[in-house]
Structure formats: structure tokens, C-alpha cells
Write a protein that holds these residues in place. Structure first.
Motif, PDB file in Angstrom:
ATOM      1  N   LYS A 166       0.835  -1.216   0.000  1.00  0.00           N
ATOM      2  CA  LYS A 166       0.000   0.000   0.000  1.00  0.00           C
ATOM      3  C   LYS A 166       0.861   1.254   0.000  1.00  0.00           C
ATOM      4  CE  LYS A 166      -4.103  -1.940   2.280  1.00  0.00           C
ATOM      5  NZ  LYS A 166      -4.969  -1.910   3.488  1.00  0.00           N
ATOM      6  N   ASP A 167       1.914   1.261   0.805  1.00  0.00           N
ATOM      7  CA  ASP A 167       2.757   2.448   0.914  1.00  0.00           C
ATOM      8  C   ASP A 167       3.439   2.770  -0.414  1.00  0.00           C
ATOM      9  OD1 ASP A 167       4.112   4.486   2.722  1.00  0.00           O
ATOM     10  OD2 ASP A 167       5.867   3.438   1.934  1.00  0.00           O
ATOM     11  N   SER A 168       3.848   1.750  -1.140  1.00  0.00           N
ATOM     12  CA  SER A 168       4.530   1.954  -2.418  1.00  0.00           C
ATOM     13  C   SER A 168       3.572   2.325  -3.548  1.00  0.00           C
ATOM     14  CB  SER A 168       5.301   0.689  -2.822  1.00  0.00           C
ATOM     15  OG  SER A 168       4.402  -0.371  -3.139  1.00  0.00           O
ATOM     16  N   ALA A 169       2.255   2.174  -3.295  1.00  0.00           N
ATOM     17  CA  ALA A 169       1.228   2.409  -4.323  1.00  0.00           C
ATOM     18  C   ALA A 169       1.451   1.503  -5.526  1.00  0.00           C
ATOM     19  CB  ALA A 169       1.188   3.872  -4.740  1.00  0.00           C
ATOM     20  N   ALA A 170       1.925   0.282  -5.267  1.00  0.00           N
ATOM     21  CA  ALA A 170       2.191  -0.662  -6.352  1.00  0.00           C
ATOM     22  C   ALA A 170       0.903  -1.002  -7.084  1.00  0.00           C
ATOM     23  CB  ALA A 170       2.836  -1.930  -5.801  1.00  0.00           C
ATOM     24  N   ARG A 171       0.954  -0.967  -8.402  1.00  0.00           N
ATOM     25  CA  ARG A 171      -0.200  -1.301  -9.208  1.00  0.00           C
ATOM     26  C   ARG A 171      -0.378  -2.799  -9.362  1.00  0.00           C
ATOM     27  NH1 ARG A 171      -1.827   2.012 -13.225  1.00  0.00           N
ATOM     28  NH2 ARG A 171      -3.331   0.321 -13.574  1.00  0.00           N
ATOM     29  N   LEU A 172       0.736  -3.540  -9.303  1.00  0.00           N
ATOM     30  CA  LEU A 172       0.695  -5.001  -9.392  1.00  0.00           C
ATOM     31  C   LEU A 172       1.666  -5.573  -8.365  1.00  0.00           C
ATOM     32  CD1 LEU A 172       0.823  -5.583 -13.283  1.00  0.00           C
ATOM     33  CD2 LEU A 172      -1.192  -5.817 -11.803  1.00  0.00           C
ATOM     34  N   LEU A 173       1.338  -6.746  -7.831  1.00  0.00           N
ATOM     35  CA  LEU A 173       2.207  -7.461  -6.905  1.00  0.00           C
ATOM     36  C   LEU A 173       2.520  -8.822  -7.502  1.00  0.00           C
ATOM     37  CD1 LEU A 173       3.642  -8.102  -4.220  1.00  0.00           C
ATOM     38  CD2 LEU A 173       1.395  -8.732  -3.273  1.00  0.00           C
ATOM     39  N   PHE A 174       3.806  -9.099  -7.719  1.00  0.00           N
ATOM     40  CA  PHE A 174       4.250 -10.374  -8.271  1.00  0.00           C
ATOM     41  C   PHE A 174       4.837 -11.226  -7.147  1.00  0.00           C
ATOM     42  CE2 PHE A 174       4.135  -7.466 -11.778  1.00  0.00           C
ATOM     43  CZ  PHE A 174       3.790  -8.223 -12.886  1.00  0.00           C
ATOM     44  N   VAL A 175       4.388 -12.472  -7.047  1.00  0.00           N
ATOM     45  CA  VAL A 175       4.811 -13.355  -5.962  1.00  0.00           C
ATOM     46  C   VAL A 175       5.116 -14.739  -6.515  1.00  0.00           C
ATOM     47  CG1 VAL A 175       3.402 -12.120  -4.267  1.00  0.00           C
ATOM     48  CG2 VAL A 175       2.463 -14.116  -5.442  1.00  0.00           C
ATOM     49  N   ASP A 176       5.842 -15.544  -5.713  1.00  0.00           N
ATOM     50  CA  ASP A 176       5.956 -16.967  -6.022  1.00  0.00           C
ATOM     51  C   ASP A 176       4.979 -17.728  -5.130  1.00  0.00           C
ATOM     52  OD1 ASP A 176       7.230 -16.883  -3.550  1.00  0.00           O
ATOM     53  OD2 ASP A 176       9.240 -17.243  -4.358  1.00  0.00           O
ATOM     54  N   GLN A 177       4.926 -19.027  -5.282  1.00  0.00           N
ATOM     55  CA  GLN A 177       3.910 -19.806  -4.587  1.00  0.00           C
ATOM     56  C   GLN A 177       4.005 -19.723  -3.066  1.00  0.00           C
ATOM     57  OE1 GLN A 177       1.309 -20.988  -5.919  1.00  0.00           O
ATOM     58  NE2 GLN A 177       0.439 -22.073  -4.154  1.00  0.00           N
ATOM     59  N   PRO A 178       5.202 -19.831  -2.457  1.00  0.00           N
ATOM     60  CA  PRO A 178       5.280 -19.717  -0.990  1.00  0.00           C
ATOM     61  C   PRO A 178       4.737 -18.388  -0.468  1.00  0.00           C
ATOM     62  CG  PRO A 178       7.298 -20.686  -1.838  1.00  0.00           C
ATOM     63  CD  PRO A 178       6.520 -20.217  -3.024  1.00  0.00           C
ATOM     64  N   VAL A 179       5.025 -17.291  -1.158  1.00  0.00           N
ATOM     65  CA  VAL A 179       4.526 -15.990  -0.711  1.00  0.00           C
ATOM     66  C   VAL A 179       3.018 -15.914  -0.914  1.00  0.00           C
ATOM     67  CG1 VAL A 179       4.615 -13.495  -1.110  1.00  0.00           C
ATOM     68  CG2 VAL A 179       6.724 -14.828  -1.106  1.00  0.00           C
ATOM     69  N   ALA A 180       2.517 -16.461  -2.037  1.00  0.00           N
ATOM     70  CA  ALA A 180       1.072 -16.457  -2.273  1.00  0.00           C
ATOM     71  C   ALA A 180       0.338 -17.164  -1.141  1.00  0.00           C
ATOM     72  CB  ALA A 180       0.761 -17.127  -3.609  1.00  0.00           C
ATOM     73  N   GLU A 181       0.886 -18.278  -0.681  1.00  0.00           N
ATOM     74  CA  GLU A 181       0.269 -19.020   0.417  1.00  0.00           C
ATOM     75  C   GLU A 181       0.335 -18.227   1.719  1.00  0.00           C
ATOM     76  OE1 GLU A 181       2.299 -22.737   0.452  1.00  0.00           O
ATOM     77  OE2 GLU A 181       1.392 -23.449  -1.423  1.00  0.00           O
ATOM     78  N   ALA A 182       1.464 -17.536   1.953  1.00  0.00           N
ATOM     79  CA  ALA A 182       1.611 -16.745   3.177  1.00  0.00           C
ATOM     80  C   ALA A 182       0.635 -15.573   3.213  1.00  0.00           C
ATOM     81  CB  ALA A 182       3.048 -16.238   3.297  1.00  0.00           C
ATOM     82  N   LEU A 183       0.242 -15.089   2.037  1.00  0.00           N
ATOM     83  CA  LEU A 183      -0.663 -13.938   1.963  1.00  0.00           C
ATOM     84  C   LEU A 183      -2.137 -14.321   2.042  1.00  0.00           C
ATOM     85  CD1 LEU A 183       1.077 -11.773  -0.792  1.00  0.00           C
ATOM     86  CD2 LEU A 183       0.797 -11.164   1.621  1.00  0.00           C
ATOM     87  N   GLU A 184      -2.444 -15.604   1.979  1.00  0.00           N
ATOM     88  CA  GLU A 184      -3.850 -16.028   1.974  1.00  0.00           C
ATOM     89  C   GLU A 184      -4.645 -15.504   3.170  1.00  0.00           C
ATOM     90  OE1 GLU A 184      -3.924 -20.234   1.495  1.00  0.00           O
ATOM     91  OE2 GLU A 184      -3.356 -20.169  -0.628  1.00  0.00           O
ATOM     92  N   PRO A 185      -4.088 -15.491   4.398  1.00  0.00           N
ATOM     93  CA  PRO A 185      -4.889 -14.988   5.538  1.00  0.00           C
ATOM     94  C   PRO A 185      -5.233 -13.501   5.454  1.00  0.00           C
ATOM     95  CG  PRO A 185      -3.059 -16.356   6.300  1.00  0.00           C
ATOM     96  CD  PRO A 185      -2.818 -16.095   4.846  1.00  0.00           C
ATOM     97  N   VAL A 186      -4.485 -12.729   4.650  1.00  0.00           N
ATOM     98  CA  VAL A 186      -4.751 -11.284   4.572  1.00  0.00           C
ATOM     99  C   VAL A 186      -5.239 -10.898   3.175  1.00  0.00           C
ATOM    100  CG1 VAL A 186      -3.092 -10.709   6.382  1.00  0.00           C
ATOM    101  CG2 VAL A 186      -2.323 -10.814   3.986  1.00  0.00           C
TER     102      VAL A 186
END
Length: 522
Positions: free
Chosen positions: A110-130
């Protein structure tokens, strides 16, 4: 953009951008290996073509020059492609640490105002709760999800050309240090061009092979990554550091350059089989980001071919020091002297400049300075110091002193200095003594609250494999070596010290952990 007239690039070349250098390398040496990761190789022609496709995909998705993308993933060839593609499209890269908490990642995106977020599978799984808190569209940098994977996302048309200037923003690197508060550090293309030019003097160029094991979200890594790709060398990527694998890859690929943090040097040099690996191809090894102790530097110099260079500086930029350890073996306990064009000074608590020999906070000025902390003007102001002429310096937060030859010795971070009974105690002094115990492999010292003294020092240590010396016995040995004001209140043995991904001991975590277990000491 200015064109580079000759190839290879020289120190006298005008300002040039990394995407332009990539295209230049692809034209002159299309088949030369650019990126190697395991069995996968990308030549410069292939890398340049993929960067074009990714830049065009960003433009197709509506991103404009000056807007940001965020990347949160382990090192990989697609990561390299995307990073370079965003730059080619005039965008800003916000590389994020996969080790961050999910909540912190949401905050930084949010702070960076990123228009897109690119992740790999481990990060995608870590982000599932949020997932519900994340408003930015998420794309996979790997192909774990074929429908939204990286290869499926790439465009088939060339990108529209974008003009890049020295002032065009390059990246936003989030550095919470040990404070826990993410701060976006903004760099422009001018600063990064200076890093590429500096690499020429250290042998980076078309024939270099850089073995890279530190993460791409770190400025530590970019200092080595930029001149390798910009000057046409070969980048050998490790997604995760392991000392044995590192040595095998160094031997296999005849590595010439590397950037390692001190704890990685320690783990490599402590291997019983280190001397059986052929490391004769190395020309230069680098280190930065954490304290690099003199005895470890001496061991590297004695047993690992090639030069050894330590950089001292901050992601925020400002002044930097360099120690050519192979040229100054009698200065291994310092971080060297300021680089050419870098103005570094020492100031007291009131902001008054101090002479050489006096201890104070280190501040620095150079062309390589952050524009500021993103969206945090008050934090930017706190990080600045101006001399009587109005010249801008960046405060390092480090305490040190310059000797008569201009070499800088660091004492500690200002916030880590312990004030006990009115005496200033520098943890680094205590750590240097504690490290001499034959059964300790890693050590650190923190200050904890004390009702009697305000603060008191506590040590943490990791035993060497096979050692079983009790903590109390080591504590008695240590306290017999120091004066009364420097004695440790206690020593705690642990299996490992908490470290950031680039090897810094997270003293804040240890202080929080200690306070949770023991509270305030008497």
C-alpha cells in the motif's frame, strides 16, 4: 537517454540506464550467458527479448511511467526479467522481503502504491490470511498457477519506448532495520549508474562470473547485480544460500566475483572441506550489511584466492567507506576510508562536528543518496544533517571514529549502545572478547532494562558443533576478562541467533524476547 558510444563501457561513459546497457550487451554478445540458475540459462539476447515482452505486458495492463510494481519472491530468472522490464517501461520497482510478515507486506504494498504485486507460490500461500486486505492485483512470478503464471502473462509485442533521465526513480527498497517500521528508501537512476561505473574498477565486465546468493530485494545484492548485468557479465543465481552448494557452484562455474554477508563467510570458512574446493578463479570478493570481524577477514585473506573488499554504507546512501582488505591487512578492524567523492564526518549529540579521534555519530554525503523516505517527510528530516554551509548529509545511526590515516572504526549502532550506571558500553567491545572463547561460534550482546543501573549487558551465544560448555562457566570466564562496568549480567546459549535475510543479528527481537521472559532485572 544518452547513447554509449563504445563497447565495453568505460568509466568515462556518459550517463546510461541499465535497460539500455542490457540492450547494448544483447547486440554485441547475444549468445553470452547472462543468467544461470541450475540447468536454466538465459543468453543476453534471450534476456533482452524477455525483458521486452514483460515491459510490453506492464504497458498493456495500463501501468504508466513513474508508477510502481512490487515483487516478493525468492531469487529466480523471472525475477530478474521482471525487475529489468519495469525499469525499461519507466516504472519503479519495490522489491519486498518474503520473510516479512503478511501484515507488513500489505503495509509495504500500500505504501509503495504498487499497481501489481508479483509473488511466487510460498509468498502467495503466506498472503492467503490477509487476502481481503490486499487491494493490489496479484500475479504469479512462477508457473505454479498456469492461468496466471509469468509465461502466460508475457506480451508478444515490443514495448513502447520510454525516456529515462538521471532523476527517473529506479526503486523503493523497504528497510525496517531493527526498528520494525518499514520505510521506503527511494533511489533514482543516477545513483544506480554510479554503482555500475564503480564496478568497472573492480573487474566487473563481459568476462566476470558473479555468484549471487543474497536476495534481490536487498541493496546489498543490487550493488553486485547491477554491474554484472550492466557490464555484460554472467550472473549465477542461488535461490537460497547453503555453504556447500555455494562452494560447488563457485568451482563449477569458475566464479570471479561474489557478494556475501559476514555470516555467510563465517559458515563457508568453518566447513571442514573448504580447502578441497578450487576457488582459484576468484578475482574479487565483497561484503557489506553487517559487522565483519577482523579475524574472519584474516582467515578469508589467508585461504580464499582473490581480493577482499568490505563496503560500509547504508541503503539510504550518503557516504560510504571501502576497505581493500588485501591491501591493508593491518586495518582489518576498520571499515576502511571514504570512497572518492564521499564526504564523511563525525558529529556529537548536539550536531557539532568532531575532529578525528573523537567518537560520535557518522554522517555522510555523496552523489549516491536517497531522495528520501517514501511518504515520510518527517522521517526523511530525522535522517538528515546539514553542515554550516547547508550541505546535506545522511545520518547513519552508527557510532565510530576516524583514525589519523582516515580509516573508520565502528563502535556500534547508537540505539544499541548501553548506558549502564552512567557509563557508555559498546556491545561490539564485549562481543570481540566473548568471541575469543574457543567453544563459541556466534555471539552478540544486548542492553536490557535494569532497576539498579538503567541498563545492563546480556550476552547470547551459539556453541560450536560438539561443544557442551555450560553458560555459567563461559560467563565466569568472560567476566574475569573485563572491568566491573563491562561485566555481563548473564549469558544465554541458544541454537541460533535471529538474523535478517542478509545476516544482521536482530537485536530488537532478542531484547523483546528477553523482556518477555525475564522483565526488568534488578
Amino acid at each position: 537517454m544518452s547513447a554509449v558510444a563504445d563497447y565495453p563501457i568505460t568509466l568515462e561513459s556518459p550517463f546510461t540506464t541499465l535497460p539500455e546497457l542490457l540492450a547494448l550487451n544483447a547486440r554485441h554478445r547475444p549468445d553470452h550467458p547472462a543468467v544461470i540458475q541450475g540447468p536454466h540459462h538465459l543468453s543476453y539476447a534471450e534476456l533482452d527479448a524477455q525483458v521486452d515482452r514483460a515491459a510490453a505486458a506492464l504497458q498493456r495492463d495500463g501501468l504508466q511511467p513513474g508508477e510502481a510494481i512490487a515483487i516478493c519472491a525468492a531469487n529466480s530468472a523471472p525475477y530478474v526479467v521482471l525487475f529489468l522490464a519495469a525499469l525499461r517501461a519507466g516504472m519503479v520497482v519495490a522489491p519486498l522481503a518474503p520473510s516479512s510478515t503478511a501484515a507488513s507486506l500489505v503495509t509495504m504494498v500500500k505504501d509503495s502504491a504498487a499497481r501489481l504485486l508479483f509473488v511466487d507460490q510460498p509468498v502467495a500461500e503466506a498472503l492467503e490470511p490477509v487476502a481481503g486486505q490486499l487491494e493490489t492485483p496479484l500475479l504469479h512470478l512462477d508457473d505454479s498457477q498456469p492461468a496466471t503464471g509469468f509465461n502466460a502473462w508475457l506480451a508478444d509485442t515490443p514495448p513502447a519506448p520510454v525516456e529515462l533521465t538521471p532523476e527517473t526513480l529506479f526503486n523503493v527498497i523497504y528497510s525496517s532495520g531493527t526498528t520494525g517500521e518499514p520505510k521506503g528508501i527511494v533511489h533514482d537512476h543516477r545513483m544506480r549508474w554510479a554503482h555500475i561505473q564503480r564496478g568497472i574498477a573492480f573487474g566487473y565486465g563481459p568476462e566476470c562470473v558473479t555468484l549471487m546468493s543474497t536476495p534481490l530485494y536487498s541493496n546489498t545484492t543490487l550493488v553486485s547485480f547491477l554491474p554484472t548485468i550492466g557490464l555484460g557479465g554472467t550472473l549465477v543465481l542461488m535461490s537460497k544460500f547453503d555453504a556447500k552448494t555455494y562452494l560447488e557452484l563457485a568451482e563449477q562455474h569458475r566464479a570471479t566475483h561474489t557478494m556475501l554477508v559476514p555470516v555467510q563467510y563465517q559458515r563457508i570458512m568453518s566447513r571442514d572441506d573448504f580447502d578441497r574446493y578450487d576457488l582459484s578463479s576468484f578475482q574479487m570478493k565483497f561484503s557489506t550489511s553487517a559487522p565483519f570481524h577482523g579475524e574472519l577477514k584474516a582467515d578469508v585473506l589467508a585461504r580464499w584466492p582473490g581480493g577482499l573488499v568490505e563496503f560500509y554504507g547504508m541503503t539510504e546512501g550518503g557516504g560510504s567507506c571501502m576497505l581493500l582488505a588485501h591491501q591493508f591487512p593491518d586495518k582489518l578492524d576498520t571499515v576502511g576510508r571514504p570512497l572518492d567523492g564521499h564526504d564523511m564526518r563525525v558529529i556529537d549529540e548536539d550536531g557539532n562536528e568532531l575532529p578525528h579521534g573523537e567518537i560520535g555519530e557518522v554522517v555522510g554525503h555523496s552523489v549516491a543518496m536517497m531522495s528520501g523516505y517514501l511518504n515520510k517527510p518527517e522521517k526523511t528530516a530525522e535522517a538528515e544533517w546539514y553542515d554550516h554551509t547547508g550541505k546535506r548529509f545522511i545520518r547513519t545511526g552508527d557510532v565510530g571514529r576516524f583514525d589519523e590515516e582516515g580509516f573508520l572504526t565502528l563502535m556500534d549502532r547508537r540505539k544499541d549502545m548501553i548506558i549502564s550506571g552512567g557509563f557508555n558500553i559498546y556491545p561490539s567491545d564485549l562481543e570481540a572478547i566473548l568471541r575469543q572463547h574457543p567453544d563459541l561460534q556466534e555471539v552478540t550482546v544486548i542492553g536490557v532494562p535494569s532497576t539498579s543501573w538503567g541498563e545492563t549487558p546480556v550476552g547470547y551465544g551459539v556453541l560450536k558443533p560438539g561443544a557442551d560448555t555450560p553458560a555459567e562457566q563461559i560467563l565466569q570466564w568472560f567476566n574475569g576478562q573485563v572491568g566491573k562496568t563491562q561485566r555481563l549480567n548473564r549469558l544465554i546459549l541458544t541454537d541460533e541467533l535471529p538474523r535478517s535475510a542478509i545476516g544482521k543479528v536482530l537485536k530488537r527481537e532478542l531484547r523483546d524476547q528477553f523482556h518477555g521472559e525475564f522483565g526488568t532485572l534488578d
